[in-house]
Scaffold this motif. Structure first.
Motif, PDB file in Angstrom:
ATOM      1  N   ALA A  23       6.591  -0.108   1.266  1.00 21.70           N
ATOM      2  CA  ALA A  23       6.285  -0.707   2.551  1.00 21.70           C
ATOM      3  C   ALA A  23       4.911  -0.381   3.281  1.00 21.70           C
ATOM      4  O   ALA A  23       4.270  -0.944   3.721  1.00 21.70           O
ATOM      5  CB  ALA A  23       7.364  -0.137   3.487  1.00 21.70           C
ATOM      6  N   VAL A  24       4.421   0.956   2.942  1.00 22.63           N
ATOM      7  CA  VAL A  24       3.171   1.455   3.399  1.00 22.63           C
ATOM      8  C   VAL A  24       2.135   0.737   2.404  1.00 22.63           C
ATOM      9  O   VAL A  24       1.173   0.164   3.123  1.00 22.63           O
ATOM     10  CB  VAL A  24       2.996   2.956   3.108  1.00 22.63           C
ATOM     11  N   ARG A  25       2.266   0.781   1.218  1.00 25.85           N
ATOM     12  CA  ARG A  25       1.404   0.049   0.231  1.00 25.85           C
ATOM     13  C   ARG A  25       1.349  -1.446   0.915  1.00 25.85           C
ATOM     14  O   ARG A  25       0.094  -1.989   0.852  1.00 25.85           O
ATOM     15  CB  ARG A  25       1.773   0.039  -1.194  1.00 25.85           C
ATOM     16  N   LYS A  26       2.348  -1.920   1.320  1.00 22.09           N
ATOM     17  CA  LYS A  26       2.227  -3.598   1.618  1.00 22.09           C
ATOM     18  C   LYS A  26       1.585  -3.727   2.978  1.00 22.09           C
ATOM     19  O   LYS A  26       0.964  -4.697   3.046  1.00 22.09           O
ATOM     20  CB  LYS A  26       3.854  -3.952   2.123  1.00 22.09           C
ATOM     21  N   VAL A  27       1.787  -2.788   3.846  1.00 20.18           N
ATOM     22  CA  VAL A  27       0.862  -2.543   4.907  1.00 20.18           C
ATOM     23  C   VAL A  27      -0.615  -2.705   4.868  1.00 20.18           C
ATOM     24  O   VAL A  27      -1.545  -3.567   5.350  1.00 20.18           O
ATOM     25  CB  VAL A  27       1.258  -1.573   5.975  1.00 20.18           C
ATOM     26  N   LEU A  28      -1.235  -1.829   3.897  1.00 21.27           N
ATOM     27  CA  LEU A  28      -2.518  -1.545   3.686  1.00 21.27           C
ATOM     28  C   LEU A  28      -2.870  -2.870   3.024  1.00 21.27           C
ATOM     29  O   LEU A  28      -4.151  -3.266   3.301  1.00 21.27           O
ATOM     30  CB  LEU A  28      -2.704  -0.453   2.524  1.00 21.27           C
TER      31      LEU A  28
END
Length: 230
Positions: A23-28
């Motif tokens: 999810a964090v990677r997706k945000v970035l």
């Protein structure tokens, strides 16, 4: 059987961690894509209201200033917005934009301004003042065909400033986002730290950004970004 149960338990415990990292990677990645297309309003949805950023040049920006940039970008895309108004909006962030410069731009945008007034305003934009004797020469040309032709050229030059500004911003954004690479993501409960690298479009130097995120209402939001040259 015992080893199998331990393995299953380990996998079950790891699943939420992997999901949060993803999810964090997706945000970035979404922010990087929005940056590449100058979709600042979309970018802002990923930031916490306590957000702060320190650039590689040591410049600091907070959420309120980010909102100003979003407003300015909306105005750049608005064909009815004047360039002087855009500059007035971003002046609190960009100290190089002085009240004198904004006044000069408004003079240039005045459809009734004469050649001598436009020349004086053009000098003001650069922080200069036209000498009285030189201004007198320009005033003598105000109602001449040559003076009126110069007025058209000056208006055309400054009338294109908004498009030039956006083109420069877009070129820089495309260059920096093309080199975007996530180095690491570490999740600890509702907090996460991610590191990514890219290349500075102006200096061509490598940069590294450390991003702190917080999870609120099931959504990962960026709360701090610190960028430095490496």
């Amino acid at each position: 059987m015992k080893k199998l149960l331990v393995l299953c338990l380990t996998v079950l415990l790891a699943c939420p961690l992997f999901a949060n990292e993803a999810a964090v990677r997706k945000v970035l990645f979404e922010i990087n894509e929005a940056t590449a297309n100058l979709q600042l309003r979309k970018m802002l949805t990923h930031y916490d209201r306590n957000f702060t950023e320190i650039s590689s040049k040591g410049e600091k920006i907070d959420y309120a200033q980010a909102e100003i940039m979003v407003k300015a970008m909306d105005m750049i895309d608005d064909p009815n917005a004047k360039f002087s108004d855009i500059c007035e909006v971003i002046a609190p962030i960009f100290k190089k934009i002085t009240p004198q410069m904004i006044k000069a731009l408004k003079m240039i945008e005045n459809p009734d301004a004469k050649f001598s007034e436009l020349m004086a305003a053009s000098a003001m934009v650069s922080g200069n003042v036209i000498a009285p004797e030189e201004l007198a020469k320009y005033q003598a040309m105000d109602d001449t065909p040559q003076g009126k032709e110069f007025v058209k050229k000056i208006r055309a030059q400054f009338g294109n400033m908004r498009a030039v500004m956006k083109a420069e911003m877009l070129a820089k954004a495309k260059a920096e986002t093309a080199s975007f690479k996530i180095v690491s993501v570490k999740v600890d409960g509702n907090n996460a730290v991610a590191v990514y690298t890219n290349v500075d479009a102006e200096t061509k130097r490598n940069k590294q950004s450390t991003v702190n995120l917080v999870k609120k209402d099931g959504k990962w939001l960026i709360i701090k970004v610190v960028t430095k040259y490496i």
